[in-house]
Design a protein around this motif. Sequence first.
Motif, PDB file in Angstrom:
ATOM      1  N   LYS A   1       0.814  -1.225   0.000  1.00 40.84           N
ATOM      2  CA  LYS A   1       0.000   0.000   0.000  1.00 40.84           C
ATOM      3  C   LYS A   1       0.847   1.275   0.000  1.00 40.84           C
ATOM      4  N   GLY A   2       2.158   1.115   0.101  1.00 37.09           N
ATOM      5  CA  GLY A   2       3.042   2.275   0.094  1.00 37.09           C
ATOM      6  C   GLY A   2       2.887   3.153   1.325  1.00 37.09           C
ATOM      7  N   ILE A   3       2.633   2.527   2.480  1.00 35.63           N
ATOM      8  CA  ILE A   3       2.420   3.287   3.714  1.00 35.63           C
ATOM      9  C   ILE A   3       3.667   3.216   4.589  1.00 35.63           C
ATOM     10  N   TYR A   4       4.112   4.372   5.058  1.00 35.97           N
ATOM     11  CA  TYR A   4       5.179   4.437   6.054  1.00 35.97           C
ATOM     12  C   TYR A   4       4.884   5.580   7.012  1.00 35.97           C
ATOM     13  N   VAL A   5       4.555   5.259   8.259  1.00 39.98           N
ATOM     14  CA  VAL A   5       4.336   6.263   9.297  1.00 39.98           C
ATOM     15  C   VAL A   5       5.653   6.427  10.054  1.00 39.98           C
ATOM     16  N   PRO A   6       6.216   7.632  10.119  1.00 41.63           N
ATOM     17  CA  PRO A   6       7.492   7.846  10.808  1.00 41.63           C
ATOM     18  C   PRO A   6       7.442   7.417  12.273  1.00 41.63           C
ATOM     19  N   THR A   7       8.603   7.077  12.797  1.00 40.05           N
ATOM     20  CA  THR A   7       8.711   6.604  14.180  1.00 40.05           C
ATOM     21  C   THR A   7       8.027   7.539  15.164  1.00 40.05           C
ATOM     22  N   GLU A   8       8.291   8.833  15.039  1.00 40.73           N
ATOM     23  CA  GLU A   8       7.780   9.793  16.018  1.00 40.73           C
ATOM     24  C   GLU A   8       6.266   9.961  15.960  1.00 40.73           C
ATOM     25  N   GLU A   9       5.623   9.421  14.920  1.00 38.07           N
ATOM     26  CA  GLU A   9       4.170   9.536  14.795  1.00 38.07           C
ATOM     27  C   GLU A   9       3.443   8.225  15.120  1.00 38.07           C
ATOM     28  N   ARG A  10       4.161   7.236  15.597  1.00 31.70           N
ATOM     29  CA  ARG A  10       3.541   5.938  15.886  1.00 31.70           C
ATOM     30  C   ARG A  10       3.022   5.811  17.314  1.00 31.70           C
ATOM     31  N   GLY A  11       3.287   6.814  18.145  1.00 35.66           N
ATOM     32  CA  GLY A  11       2.774   6.798  19.511  1.00 35.66           C
ATOM     33  C   GLY A  11       3.410   5.751  20.391  1.00 35.66           C
ATOM     34  N   LEU A  12       4.715   5.504  20.190  1.00 36.49           N
ATOM     35  CA  LEU A  12       5.427   4.451  20.908  1.00 36.49           C
ATOM     36  C   LEU A  12       6.454   5.034  21.866  1.00 36.49           C
ATOM     37  N   GLY A  13       6.752   4.289  22.940  1.00 33.39           N
ATOM     38  CA  GLY A  13       7.886   4.574  23.803  1.00 33.39           C
ATOM     39  C   GLY A  13       8.868   3.426  23.678  1.00 33.39           C
ATOM     40  N   MET A  14      10.165   3.727  23.878  1.00 37.64           N
ATOM     41  CA  MET A  14      11.157   2.659  23.732  1.00 37.64           C
ATOM     42  C   MET A  14      12.257   2.800  24.773  1.00 37.64           C
TER      43      MET A  14
END
Length: 361
Positions: free
Chosen positions: A75-88
């Motif tokens: 589908k050609g989708i790439y959501v950047p890391t900072e927009e994924r709502g994750l903590g690491m």
Amino acid sequence: MEIRIQGVSKHYFSEGKTIKALDDVTLTIPANQIFTLLGPSGCGKTTLLRCIVGLESPDSGEISIGDEVVWSKDKGIYVPTEERGLGMVFQTYAIWPHMNVFDNVAYPLQTRNVPRDVIRRKVEKTLHFVQLEGFEKRPATKLSGGQQQRVALARALVAEPKVILFDEPLSNLDAKLREETRKELRTFLTELSITAVYVTHDRIEALALSDSIAVMRAGRIIEIGSPQKIYFDADHRFVADFIGRANLIPAKVVQQTENATVVESPLGVITCQKRDLAVGATVTLCLRPEFIRVAPGSGEEGANVVQGKVETLVFIGEAFEMEIRAGGELLLAKVDADTRTQVGDTLHFTLDPAHCLLVAV
């Protein structure tokens, strides 16, 4: 928040060879659970974690976090890391050495231009949660390893992520501190009711922390289950061997009864927990050392009584580890610390059918 991974593959090229870091991985990580990716070095667990967080791009497949597709090749989708709502939380903690504790924890909010009063309130709340109140002005480098780990956890939590990911965060701690921090981390994550994905090669960490474990090997998911299922009732020889110390004995199914499966092995005829296997099937008999019981006197009548000779006896504090030669096999057993058994003794021991596990060869 649920994470869905569908058909994800990742290849690297090194010295003219193609290395399959991830090989068509399909996996659903349940919401609000501690889900552990467990396996030996090079099995692909960290690569999978990095694909989830967006630090690596798969060669194929799709990754969804909640209802949002964050990566899709087709589908050609790439959501950047900072927009994924994750903590690491990383293995090295990635603590900023020139900042104090408050600024380390506040950093994710500062980069998003959150108002100062909101930052202070959120940082104070998070430091209270990880039991670091009063450490706000302390230089980060002056903290102990366990305290630095809590700072890293606080920084990952302060922005209230949907999912938090851990890449072997306890591997740099000594054994005692690792055990203490493991308990704290389990308590923190349980209280938060947050989806946590935890990567480790340490089976004790996996068993102690997890609600579910996925065992990986050579870029693939081999088996998924609760800690109890993986330890006591694994389906695969690799999983049974990797998750804990095990005696692995070749065997053949000779009988099926209503409640048990009976096998012929070098130890003799052994009654095992029930498995759906055909008579004549070649299997592996898995015996955990802690479930091999020394029988009093000359042994007992009945199923699963085996005779063997003690070849080694090592005191490990709470118990003795004993190697027993039986039927040509060398078995590891764990016996009480007050045992009077000596090297060279011939003894009988019993195998509880409930803990005689049959796995694929």
